[in-house]
Design a protein around this motif. Sequence first.
Motif, PDB file in Angstrom:
ATOM      1  N   THR A   1       0.833  -1.201   0.000  1.00  0.00           N
ATOM      2  CA  THR A   1       0.000   0.000   0.000  1.00  0.00           C
ATOM      3  C   THR A   1       0.870   1.253   0.000  1.00  0.00           C
ATOM      4  O   THR A   1       0.611   2.201  -0.747  1.00  0.00           O
ATOM      5  N   LEU A   2       1.910   1.259   0.828  1.00  0.00           N
ATOM      6  CA  LEU A   2       2.811   2.412   0.866  1.00  0.00           C
ATOM      7  C   LEU A   2       3.521   2.611  -0.464  1.00  0.00           C
ATOM      8  O   LEU A   2       3.639   3.733  -0.951  1.00  0.00           O
ATOM      9  N   LYS A   3       3.976   1.523  -1.073  1.00  0.00           N
ATOM     10  CA  LYS A   3       4.639   1.628  -2.374  1.00  0.00           C
ATOM     11  C   LYS A   3       3.694   2.221  -3.415  1.00  0.00           C
ATOM     12  O   LYS A   3       4.073   3.090  -4.189  1.00  0.00           O
ATOM     13  N   ARG A   4       2.454   1.753  -3.412  1.00  0.00           N
ATOM     14  CA  ARG A   4       1.463   2.249  -4.375  1.00  0.00           C
ATOM     15  C   ARG A   4       1.193   3.737  -4.138  1.00  0.00           C
ATOM     16  O   ARG A   4       1.094   4.517  -5.077  1.00  0.00           O
ATOM     17  N   GLN A   5       1.111   4.140  -2.872  1.00  0.00           N
ATOM     18  CA  GLN A   5       0.862   5.546  -2.567  1.00  0.00           C
ATOM     19  C   GLN A   5       2.024   6.425  -3.003  1.00  0.00           C
ATOM     20  O   GLN A   5       1.823   7.547  -3.456  1.00  0.00           O
ATOM     21  N   LEU A   6       3.244   5.925  -2.896  1.00  0.00           N
ATOM     22  CA  LEU A   6       4.405   6.704  -3.315  1.00  0.00           C
ATOM     23  C   LEU A   6       4.449   6.887  -4.821  1.00  0.00           C
ATOM     24  O   LEU A   6       5.039   7.842  -5.320  1.00  0.00           O
ATOM     25  N   GLU A   7       3.836   5.974  -5.556  1.00  0.00           N
ATOM     26  CA  GLU A   7       3.823   6.066  -7.015  1.00  0.00           C
ATOM     27  C   GLU A   7       2.722   6.989  -7.528  1.00  0.00           C
ATOM     28  O   GLU A   7       2.730   7.371  -8.686  1.00  0.00           O
ATOM     29  N   GLU A   8       1.792   7.388  -6.654  1.00  0.00           N
ATOM     30  CA  GLU A   8       0.688   8.256  -7.060  1.00  0.00           C
ATOM     31  C   GLU A   8       1.188   9.664  -7.355  1.00  0.00           C
ATOM     32  O   GLU A   8       2.125  10.152  -6.734  1.00  0.00           O
ATOM     33  N   SER A   9       0.518  10.310  -8.271  1.00  0.00           N
ATOM     34  CA  SER A   9       0.840  11.703  -8.556  1.00  0.00           C
ATOM     35  C   SER A   9       0.205  12.583  -7.474  1.00  0.00           C
ATOM     36  O   SER A   9      -0.738  12.161  -6.809  1.00  0.00           O
ATOM     37  N   PRO A  10       0.723  13.789  -7.300  1.00  0.00           N
ATOM     38  CA  PRO A  10       0.121  14.693  -6.311  1.00  0.00           C
ATOM     39  C   PRO A  10      -1.372  14.924  -6.547  1.00  0.00           C
ATOM     40  O   PRO A  10      -2.142  15.015  -5.601  1.00  0.00           O
ATOM     41  N   THR A  11      -1.780  14.979  -7.799  1.00  0.00           N
ATOM     42  CA  THR A  11      -3.202  15.180  -8.108  1.00  0.00           C
ATOM     43  C   THR A  11      -4.036  14.009  -7.605  1.00  0.00           C
ATOM     44  O   THR A  11      -5.104  14.204  -7.021  1.00  0.00           O
ATOM     45  N   GLU A  12      -3.529  12.791  -7.797  1.00  0.00           N
ATOM     46  CA  GLU A  12      -4.259  11.605  -7.327  1.00  0.00           C
ATOM     47  C   GLU A  12      -4.349  11.591  -5.804  1.00  0.00           C
ATOM     48  O   GLU A  12      -5.379  11.229  -5.232  1.00  0.00           O
ATOM     49  N   ILE A  13      -3.277  12.004  -5.144  1.00  0.00           N
ATOM     50  CA  ILE A  13      -3.267  12.046  -3.682  1.00  0.00           C
ATOM     51  C   ILE A  13      -4.303  13.046  -3.171  1.00  0.00           C
ATOM     52  O   ILE A  13      -5.049  12.772  -2.237  1.00  0.00           O
ATOM     53  N   ILE A  14      -4.373  14.208  -3.816  1.00  0.00           N
ATOM     54  CA  ILE A  14      -5.348  15.228  -3.413  1.00  0.00           C
ATOM     55  C   ILE A  14      -6.768  14.733  -3.638  1.00  0.00           C
ATOM     56  O   ILE A  14      -7.638  14.890  -2.777  1.00  0.00           O
ATOM     57  N   LYS A  15      -7.019  14.098  -4.784  1.00  0.00           N
ATOM     58  CA  LYS A  15      -8.359  13.566  -5.057  1.00  0.00           C
ATOM     59  C   LYS A  15      -8.759  12.544  -4.006  1.00  0.00           C
ATOM     60  O   LYS A  15      -9.886  12.560  -3.510  1.00  0.00           O
ATOM     61  N   ARG A  16      -7.832  11.641  -3.652  1.00  0.00           N
ATOM     62  CA  ARG A  16      -8.132  10.610  -2.662  1.00  0.00           C
ATOM     63  C   ARG A  16      -8.377  11.243  -1.298  1.00  0.00           C
ATOM     64  O   ARG A  16      -9.312  10.871  -0.583  1.00  0.00           O
ATOM     65  N   ALA A  17      -7.591  12.243  -0.942  1.00  0.00           N
ATOM     66  CA  ALA A  17      -7.772  12.922   0.345  1.00  0.00           C
ATOM     67  C   ALA A  17      -9.138  13.591   0.419  1.00  0.00           C
ATOM     68  O   ALA A  17      -9.810  13.544   1.447  1.00  0.00           O
ATOM     69  N   LEU A  18      -9.556  14.197  -0.687  1.00  0.00           N
ATOM     70  CA  LEU A  18     -10.876  14.823  -0.729  1.00  0.00           C
ATOM     71  C   LEU A  18     -11.994  13.805  -0.580  1.00  0.00           C
ATOM     72  O   LEU A  18     -12.996  14.060   0.089  1.00  0.00           O
ATOM     73  N   GLU A  19     -11.824  12.649  -1.200  1.00  0.00           N
ATOM     74  CA  GLU A  19     -12.851  11.610  -1.112  1.00  0.00           C
ATOM     75  C   GLU A  19     -12.920  11.015   0.282  1.00  0.00           C
ATOM     76  O   GLU A  19     -13.996  10.757   0.805  1.00  0.00           O
TER      77      GLU A  19
END
Length: 94
Positions: free
Chosen positions: A49-67
Amino acid sequence: MKTFTYTQMRSELSDILELMRAGDSVRITQKNKPDILLGNIVTNTAIETLKRQLEESPTEIIKRALEESPDEFTKALLHTQTKHAAIIKKLEDK
């Protein structure tokens, strides 16, 4: 961290395991012997899970945080905008 005697550990093992599954650490004491510290380990699933999160783009991280928690994200965004308002204004003016 909770402490148990060796005798308690033997009689309350199921409860101790539940504590550890919840992320707590425990100390086991035994007369005339060094204490033993037991804790939950990071599983392969957590590592993946951590590896997958590190590969995410900043935009994807922001979208997930909003959700996941829009209120927390909105508070953090407002705090950042307020704290750095002068810098943001200068960048917008360029």
